[in-house]
Enzyme design. Structure first.
Site, mmCIF file in Angstrom:
data_model
loop_
_atom_site.group_PDB
_atom_site.id
_atom_site.type_symbol
_atom_site.label_atom_id
_atom_site.label_comp_id
_atom_site.label_asym_id
_atom_site.label_seq_id
_atom_site.Cartn_x
_atom_site.Cartn_y
_atom_site.Cartn_z
ATOM 1 N N HIS A 98 0.846 -1.197 0.000
ATOM 2 C CA HIS A 98 0.000 0.000 0.000
ATOM 3 C C HIS A 98 0.873 1.236 0.000
ATOM 4 C CE1 HIS A 98 0.433 1.052 4.356
ATOM 5 N NE2 HIS A 98 0.562 -0.245 4.514
ATOM 6 N N ASP A 100 -0.340 4.417 0.845
ATOM 7 C CA ASP A 100 -0.782 5.483 1.744
ATOM 8 C C ASP A 100 -0.052 5.336 3.074
ATOM 9 O OD1 ASP A 100 -2.241 3.073 2.225
ATOM 10 O OD2 ASP A 100 -3.678 4.201 3.449
ATOM 11 N N ASP A 132 6.509 1.547 6.454
ATOM 12 C CA ASP A 132 5.082 1.188 6.323
ATOM 13 C C ASP A 132 4.427 2.097 5.309
ATOM 14 O OD1 ASP A 132 2.493 0.291 6.697
ATOM 15 O OD2 ASP A 132 2.248 1.215 8.645
ATOM 16 N N GLU A 157 -5.079 1.611 2.816
ATOM 17 C CA GLU A 157 -4.870 0.575 3.824
ATOM 18 C C GLU A 157 -4.961 1.118 5.235
ATOM 19 O OE1 GLU A 157 -2.960 -2.329 6.496
ATOM 20 O OE2 GLU A 157 -2.338 -0.262 6.158
ATOM 21 N N GLU A 158 -4.421 2.322 5.441
ATOM 22 C CA GLU A 158 -4.407 2.889 6.791
ATOM 23 C C GLU A 158 -5.788 3.413 7.184
ATOM 24 O OE1 GLU A 158 -1.998 2.209 8.478
ATOM 25 O OE2 GLU A 158 -0.138 2.295 7.328
ATOM 26 N N ASP A 186 4.167 -6.202 4.733
ATOM 27 C CA ASP A 186 3.547 -5.078 5.456
ATOM 28 C C ASP A 186 3.556 -5.324 6.965
ATOM 29 O OD1 ASP A 186 2.222 -2.658 5.852
ATOM 30 O OD2 ASP A 186 0.236 -3.512 5.499
ATOM 31 N N HIS A 436 3.619 3.237 13.110
ATOM 32 C CA HIS A 436 2.566 4.245 13.247
ATOM 33 C C HIS A 436 2.962 5.350 14.222
ATOM 34 C CE1 HIS A 436 -0.998 1.656 11.632
ATOM 35 N NE2 HIS A 436 0.065 1.598 10.861
#
Lengths: 469, 469
Positions: A98, A100, A132, A157-158, A186, A436
């Site tokens: 992903h 994003d 990520d 995805e997020e 991921d 994150h």
């Protein structure tokens, strides 16, 4: 069939170019969860498409329509599907990633501008999305591959992978028709030292248990010891869900999971992880056990029940003498096979109904399932994993940790169920990448060796002699 | 000695003037808890002083200094002390009231402008402060009184009575030197039908029970069933404080209070109150018992323990899979004599320490006393109460309910302890006045009959033959 030496030396020789391209990707703040950044997510989708085409990938931009966020109708970023090769004699590998990222701002506590990739002297490449998930899918393509490659990149995805499930279902007999196995990069190593392959994820049932009684909040001076207080009932029920040692008290839930046999237990015993690692990650010496195997199994192959909080009760600082009228306790159970939301939910419902009846309260109880997802475990003896193990040993000179994650990556289950193929999670980054969090990083060595690992894995898949998926 | 008929007819004849003066008072938005309204509280203090002087009261404005609120240093409103008469042959009665009010805004849901006194056809006088506490201290003074009157009015009652304790202590041998008894009109009837005298208030200990473990919030996917979760420990402990029937589980706390004897029990049996009244006030059929006497004793003469909420846990709507790192459970115990904060606190501390040890958790526990106050009970066989009973029977033709309040009015204890005299709570308003709520009202009949009641009470005190306080 190990990767040809020229591939590995090509990657080493082009390290600076790879990092420069990652820096370009990081510079586009493709935050999917913030409407203000949606144009950047769309731009990121175009950038990726162009990059893929430049290295010879056939691509297809898939319009996923629009969605509503914060009251605005926003275009979803195009998913990018890619393909290299259609040779029926070769295995077809689906790569997912992903483009994003999570939100980030210097003011959150970053030591450097989050959307400027910064290389530190110790080799860390710091920037939002470095690990990520922009780093993991930076690939090159110069010569004929030993497999057919199918790619699927999404930009939401997020934010719940909006539109992806429908896309996978639509393309099951289309773009993804002849896929033999899936590889997703991921997630992360268990630690900072040993490469890992991940073959399991926990599922989830998330509940809101509401107790209501009075028509409005009451004053504890006036009503204390005259009425059934919703908080008293709720706390009593929440206290009967899990014990301080982590055992789930809802009858039947723990029992659904059989004990690990010797072979499986050996996987956990071999993992390069210690109680000290758990406690360092938590920031305190609070592990449930001194037995590393037990703690790792608690995270990876056992269900867990966590109490998250209470909606409607007094949550501020200071002292407020309120009897809240309606309180909603939030708790969730992480599930492992053979548990499913459908099997666990009725156990929770009937247990709480029965325990509430025992309280003899005149308040009302309501249980709501807010969110659920199935757990997933892959067959780690499949040729897909065998190829990844061989590739890891070739690149890192180490046998990879075989791990299961305690959390969820919903797209994994989507691919596994929709395509009916083996899915491999092949992490590139280390356990301390801070995906994150602030100062997200990808170590340069993980970036470069991880790129070699992916290339080598494809060659190992190319050498697989088993027929079928 | 009943009040002279001319007093009662004077009050009836001047109803409109009384209401007009109450309207003037309500029109000054003397909200003590909001710095923006502080000038109005100061203005209210001056207005009251002028009104008292106009009816012949000797007054003294007492500067209480400044205090800090929301980061601003603000002047405290002057307290107003008053006196009429110094005849050593007469009893000296101290009247207390407050001229500040709770916040109010039309947008909170009022049906009329809160700072404009609105008379409804059914006789309700609606406005902020009408009942709490501007109505109750509207008195007249035309002829020689049967007692000496001492008055104490403050403007910070709704915000902790800042500065008052020190004032009472300072004036104990000064302005308040020869006070024989105290009368406070700042609470309510038990219902809407029967006048009440109140002779008891509960005290309070308010605790924050904090459990902390991890250095930061953790993800329940990654850490569920690997570490001791603070919420699990906290909920377990909070669940051991009180049972759903309201019994306090902290050993020794309930035991401190002896059972009611027959005479005391008869007070509760006689009260004009039913289970239906409790449930109508709570808005739901959730009374702890079907026995009215039991429910009333639960509110008035038993301690109670309420769980208010949790600071630091997830309190928002929706689903968040967090393991909160540090959670503070708020709970309080209402106390009745002979309980005191000093006697109860160590019981709570040692019980929770012992229960926490049983959990076998590696987290840390901390217990903090946020707030405390002693309970108060007066001798209701004192001549001060006898006079108020006679006066009530004369005005309302009813024997008043003898009540105890479940909440606290801290100034009551201050006067009782500092001056060493009997304190009477003589409510003017009804149980549904909505003192801190929207559409606060005082019924016109309560305003007028209550004014007569106060006058008659003073004449009954004047007729007391007992010597001494």
């Amino acid at each position: 069939m190990p990767a040809p030496a020229e591939l590995l030396s090509y990657i080493d020789a082009h390290t600076d170019a790879f990092i420069a391209r990652l820096a370009e990707a990081v510079a586009i703040p493709s935050i999917s969860g913030d409407p203000a950044f949606r144009p950047s997510v769309l731009k990121m989708s175009e950038w990726l498409d162009a990059q893929l085409q430049a290295v010879g990938v056939t691509t297809k931009r898939v319009d996923l329509g629009t969605h509503l966020m914060d009251g605005q109708t926003l275009p979803l970023p195009n998913a990018i599907l890619g393909r290299i090769g259609t040779d029926p004699a070769k295995k077809t590998v689906l790569l997912y990633g992903h483009f994003d990222v999570q939100p980030a701002a210097l003011s959150d506590g970053w030591d450097s501008e989050p959307f400027k990739l910064t290389e530190l002297p110790d080799g860390r490449l710091v920037g939002r999305g470095s690990s990520d998930d922009k780093g993991p899918w930076h690939h090159e393509h110069k010569k004929e591959l030993p497999v057919n490659l199918v790619m699927c990149f999404e930009g939401m995805e997020e934010n719940g992978s909006e539109g992806l499930d429908a896309l996978v279902e639509r393309e099951r007999d289309g773009w993804f028709k002849d896929v033999d196995c899936v590889c997703i990069s991921d997630n992360y190593w268990l630690n900072t030292r040993t490469p890992a392959l991940t073959y399991g994820l926990r599922g989830l049932v998330y509940f809101k248990l509401t107790i209501s009684g009075p028509a409005r909040d009451l004053h504890s001076g006036v009503f204390g010891r005259t009425v059934h207080e919703p908080m008293t009932d709720l706390i009593a029920l929440m206290g009967r869900l899990v014990d301080p040692a982590g055992n789930i008290l809802v009858p039947g839930v723990d029992d659904m999971v059989s004990a690990a046999d010797l072979e499986e237990r050996a996987i956990y015993e071999k993992l390069d992880y210690s109680i000290a690692d758990v406690e360092s990650a938590a920031g305190a010496a609070i592990a449930l056990s001194d037995d590393k195997t037990q703690v790792l199994m608690g995270r990876m192959r056992l269900p867990s029940l966590s109490l998250h909080g209470i909606e409607g009760a007094f949550a501020g600082p200071g002292a407020k003498t309120v009897i809240p009228a309606k309180v909603g306790g939030k708790f969730s159970i992480r599930l492992v096979p053979p548990q499913t939301p459908d099997a666990v939910e009725p156990l929770v419902v009937s247990y709480l109904e029965s325990e509430f009846a025992k309280l003899g309260s005149k308040n009302r109880m309501e249980l709501e399932l807010l969110h659920s997802g199935k757990p997933w475990v892959a067959d780690w003896k499949h040729w897909n994993y065998a190829a990844a193990i061989k590739a890891t040993e070739a690149i890192y000179n180490k046998t990879p940790d075989l791990t299961r994650e305690g959390g969820s990556i919903p797209v994994t289950l989507t691919f596994a169920e929709q395509l009916g193929v083996n899915v491999l999670l092949l992490p590139m980054g280390r356990g301390d990448d801070g995906a994150h969090s602030t100062n997200e990083k990808l170590d340069k060595s993980n970036f470069i060796e991880g790129t070699k690992l992916l290339g080598t894995y494809l060659y190992e898949i190319g050498a697989v002699t088993e027929v079928g998926k």
